[in-house]
Design a protein around this motif. Structure first.
Motif, mmCIF file in Angstrom:
data_model
loop_
_atom_site.group_PDB
_atom_site.id
_atom_site.type_symbol
_atom_site.label_atom_id
_atom_site.label_comp_id
_atom_site.label_asym_id
_atom_site.label_seq_id
_atom_site.Cartn_x
_atom_site.Cartn_y
_atom_site.Cartn_z
ATOM 1 N N ALA A 178 9.115 -8.915 5.763
ATOM 2 C CA ALA A 178 8.597 -8.082 7.046
ATOM 3 C C ALA A 178 6.973 -8.555 7.127
ATOM 4 N N LEU A 179 6.438 -9.224 6.228
ATOM 5 C CA LEU A 179 4.870 -9.195 6.362
ATOM 6 C C LEU A 179 4.336 -9.644 7.748
ATOM 7 N N ALA A 180 5.088 -10.633 8.184
ATOM 8 C CA ALA A 180 4.647 -11.543 9.339
ATOM 9 C C ALA A 180 4.186 -10.372 10.592
ATOM 10 N N SER A 181 5.487 -9.726 10.728
ATOM 11 C CA SER A 181 5.692 -8.632 11.649
ATOM 12 C C SER A 181 4.650 -7.545 11.501
ATOM 13 N N VAL A 182 4.401 -7.249 10.148
ATOM 14 C CA VAL A 182 3.379 -6.143 9.861
ATOM 15 C C VAL A 182 2.133 -6.685 10.500
ATOM 16 N N GLU A 183 1.715 -7.961 9.843
ATOM 17 C CA GLU A 183 0.402 -8.497 10.288
ATOM 18 C C GLU A 183 0.088 -8.669 11.799
ATOM 19 N N LYS A 184 1.528 -9.116 12.490
ATOM 20 C CA LYS A 184 1.245 -9.210 13.833
ATOM 21 C C LYS A 184 1.061 -7.912 14.714
ATOM 22 N N HIS A 185 1.963 -6.624 14.472
ATOM 23 C CA HIS A 185 2.036 -5.786 15.219
ATOM 24 C C HIS A 185 1.440 -4.444 14.521
ATOM 25 N N VAL A 186 1.666 -4.277 13.093
ATOM 26 C CA VAL A 186 1.275 -2.990 12.620
ATOM 27 C C VAL A 186 -0.291 -2.951 12.131
ATOM 28 N N LEU A 187 -1.011 -3.938 11.697
ATOM 29 C CA LEU A 187 -2.171 -4.036 11.274
ATOM 30 C C LEU A 187 -3.201 -3.857 12.318
ATOM 31 N N PRO A 188 -3.226 -4.345 13.522
ATOM 32 C CA PRO A 188 -4.066 -4.351 14.386
ATOM 33 C C PRO A 188 -4.099 -2.773 14.767
ATOM 34 N N ALA A 207 -2.913 5.661 8.383
ATOM 35 C CA ALA A 207 -3.275 4.196 7.979
ATOM 36 C C ALA A 207 -3.352 3.972 6.562
ATOM 37 N N ILE A 208 -3.740 4.827 5.624
ATOM 38 C CA ILE A 208 -3.641 4.631 4.237
ATOM 39 C C ILE A 208 -2.378 4.400 3.806
ATOM 40 N N CYS A 209 -1.434 5.294 4.257
ATOM 41 C CA CYS A 209 -0.106 5.033 3.726
ATOM 42 C C CYS A 209 0.399 3.864 4.230
ATOM 43 N N VAL A 210 0.228 3.396 5.367
ATOM 44 C CA VAL A 210 0.791 2.049 5.603
ATOM 45 C C VAL A 210 0.290 0.921 4.803
ATOM 46 N N PHE A 211 -1.108 0.789 4.662
ATOM 47 C CA PHE A 211 -1.677 -0.178 3.688
ATOM 48 C C PHE A 211 -1.302 -0.172 2.350
ATOM 49 N N ASP A 212 -0.979 1.076 1.930
ATOM 50 C CA ASP A 212 -0.648 1.477 0.618
ATOM 51 C C ASP A 212 0.894 0.736 0.346
ATOM 52 N N ASP A 213 1.962 0.912 1.448
ATOM 53 C CA ASP A 213 3.128 0.587 1.315
ATOM 54 C C ASP A 213 2.979 -1.066 1.497
ATOM 55 N N MET A 214 2.007 -1.551 2.189
ATOM 56 C CA MET A 214 2.080 -2.860 2.592
ATOM 57 C C MET A 214 1.679 -3.761 1.291
ATOM 58 N N CYS A 218 4.350 -5.834 -0.414
ATOM 59 C CA CYS A 218 4.418 -7.064 0.214
ATOM 60 C C CYS A 218 3.520 -8.207 -0.344
ATOM 61 N N SER A 219 3.350 -7.845 -1.919
ATOM 62 C CA SER A 219 2.578 -8.529 -2.697
ATOM 63 C C SER A 219 3.401 -9.490 -3.316
ATOM 64 N N PRO A 220 2.932 -10.830 -3.584
ATOM 65 C CA PRO A 220 1.519 -11.155 -3.466
ATOM 66 C C PRO A 220 1.012 -11.715 -2.185
ATOM 67 N N SER A 221 1.977 -11.909 -1.147
ATOM 68 C CA SER A 221 1.484 -12.636 -0.057
ATOM 69 C C SER A 221 0.467 -11.784 1.028
ATOM 70 N N CYS A 222 0.401 -10.461 0.742
ATOM 71 C CA CYS A 222 -0.397 -9.528 1.324
ATOM 72 C C CYS A 222 -1.778 -9.507 0.977
ATOM 73 N N HIS A 223 -2.077 -9.966 -0.454
ATOM 74 C CA HIS A 223 -3.302 -9.762 -1.048
ATOM 75 C C HIS A 223 -4.372 -10.202 -0.267
ATOM 76 N N ARG A 224 -4.388 -11.033 0.718
ATOM 77 C CA ARG A 224 -5.347 -11.380 1.494
ATOM 78 C C ARG A 224 -6.166 -10.258 2.058
ATOM 79 N N HIS A 225 -5.417 -8.975 2.435
ATOM 80 C CA HIS A 225 -5.826 -7.986 3.188
ATOM 81 C C HIS A 225 -6.324 -6.955 2.164
ATOM 82 N N LEU A 226 -6.344 -6.894 1.063
ATOM 83 C CA LEU A 226 -6.535 -5.950 0.097
ATOM 84 C C LEU A 226 -8.272 -5.836 0.077
ATOM 85 N N ALA A 227 -8.796 -6.704 0.269
ATOM 86 C CA ALA A 227 -10.478 -6.703 0.124
ATOM 87 C C ALA A 227 -10.823 -5.987 1.334
#
Length: 267
Positions: A178-188, A207-214, A218-227
């Motif tokens: 789901a990460l591609a759709s999360v990055e495209k729609h949810v994160l903005p 927002a914290i709950c969404v990032f926590d779930d991601m 969605c690791s490790p692909s989403c690690h680029r958003h952790l910082a």
């Protein structure tokens, strides 16, 4: 039964009936999943039902302008996705068993797109409502207008909770898929809530709950958003609201293994 309920969801003439129909659909759908587990229906039969239900609810949520009505559609969408997530049965030692039926991957992108758009509309209405409260000045505590505005803010908060829960149940089922759709729609949308102190704490909590779930699912692909998300979240470690402190501490606890892979943010 489902075929009889579906047309009512977008019947504009009867708002209350539409809301009741939207809230009934996930309950009927959950009973269908019970039939799947019992062997009285097939996955193909469930496939033929979940698409029309989801599309009808998404269409209603997308075009609805009143939060009082939109909340029922968001709750219906959440209920359908949650029913899929919990279709494997009750928690076992605190762990959710694998689902007997997974919410269809082909529905994820349009679902997250519609939920995120509805979330942004809700945020915009809340900002306007807060501005209207500020204009009332000394009358803010005893005017009927202020009471009505505060009631509307409560409805918007419940709406955002339903939307955020639906996003979370989607992420938990499809994880990196789901990460591609999360990055495209949810994160903005949720990224703005995370990084803006002018929003009420409840929105930052969403927002914290969404990032926590991601990060968790969605690791490790989403690690680029952790910082980028860790800093704003940790800044709320000593927030005056208990639910905010709890959310931050949960984030720090569950994300520590992932954080160590990309930088030690947590002490």
């Amino acid at each position: 039964m489902i075929k009889s309920i579906l047309p009512i969801v977008n019947e504009r003439s009867y708002s209350l009936v539409r809301q009741n129909a939207a809230m009934a659909l996930p309950k009927v759908f959950a009973s269908l999943l019970e039939g799947l587990k019992a062997g009285s229906c097939t996955s193909a039969q469930v496939d033929s039902i979940v698409g029309p239900i989801t599309r009808e609810l998404l269409s209603a949520l997308k075009t609805e302008t009143q939060a009082e009505t939109a909340i029922s559609f968001a709750d219906g969408i959440k209920g359908v996705i949650m029913a899929c997530y919990e279709s494997g049965g009750s928690l076992v030692n605190g762990v959710q068993p694998p689902p007997a039926y997974i919410f269809p991957l082909q529905m994820v992108d349009v679902t997250l797109q519609t939920l995120s758009a509805a979330a942004m509309k809700s945020v915009q209405r809340r900002v306007q409502a807060q501005a209207n409260v500020s204009k009332l000045g000394d009358d803010v505590y005893d005017s009927e207008e202020a009471f009505a505005i505060n009631q509307s803010l409560d409805v918007e908060e419940d709406l955002m909770t339903n939307i955020t829960d639906a996003v979370g149940f989607t992420i938990k089922q499809h994880k990196e898929g789901a990460l591609a759709s999360v990055e495209k729609h949810v994160l903005p949308t949720y990224g703005k809530l995370l990084n803006a102190s002018q929003f009420p704490p409840s929105l930052q909590h969403n927002a914290i709950c969404v990032f926590d779930d991601m990060i968790e699912h969605c690791s490790p692909s989403c690690h680029r958003h952790l910082a980028s998300c860790a800093g704003p979240i940790i800044m709320n470690m000593n927030h005056e609201e208990c639910y905010m402190r709890c959310a931050v501490r949960r984030f720090c606890t569950t994300q520590r293994p992932h954080a160590l892979l990309v930088g030690n943010f947590f002490v």
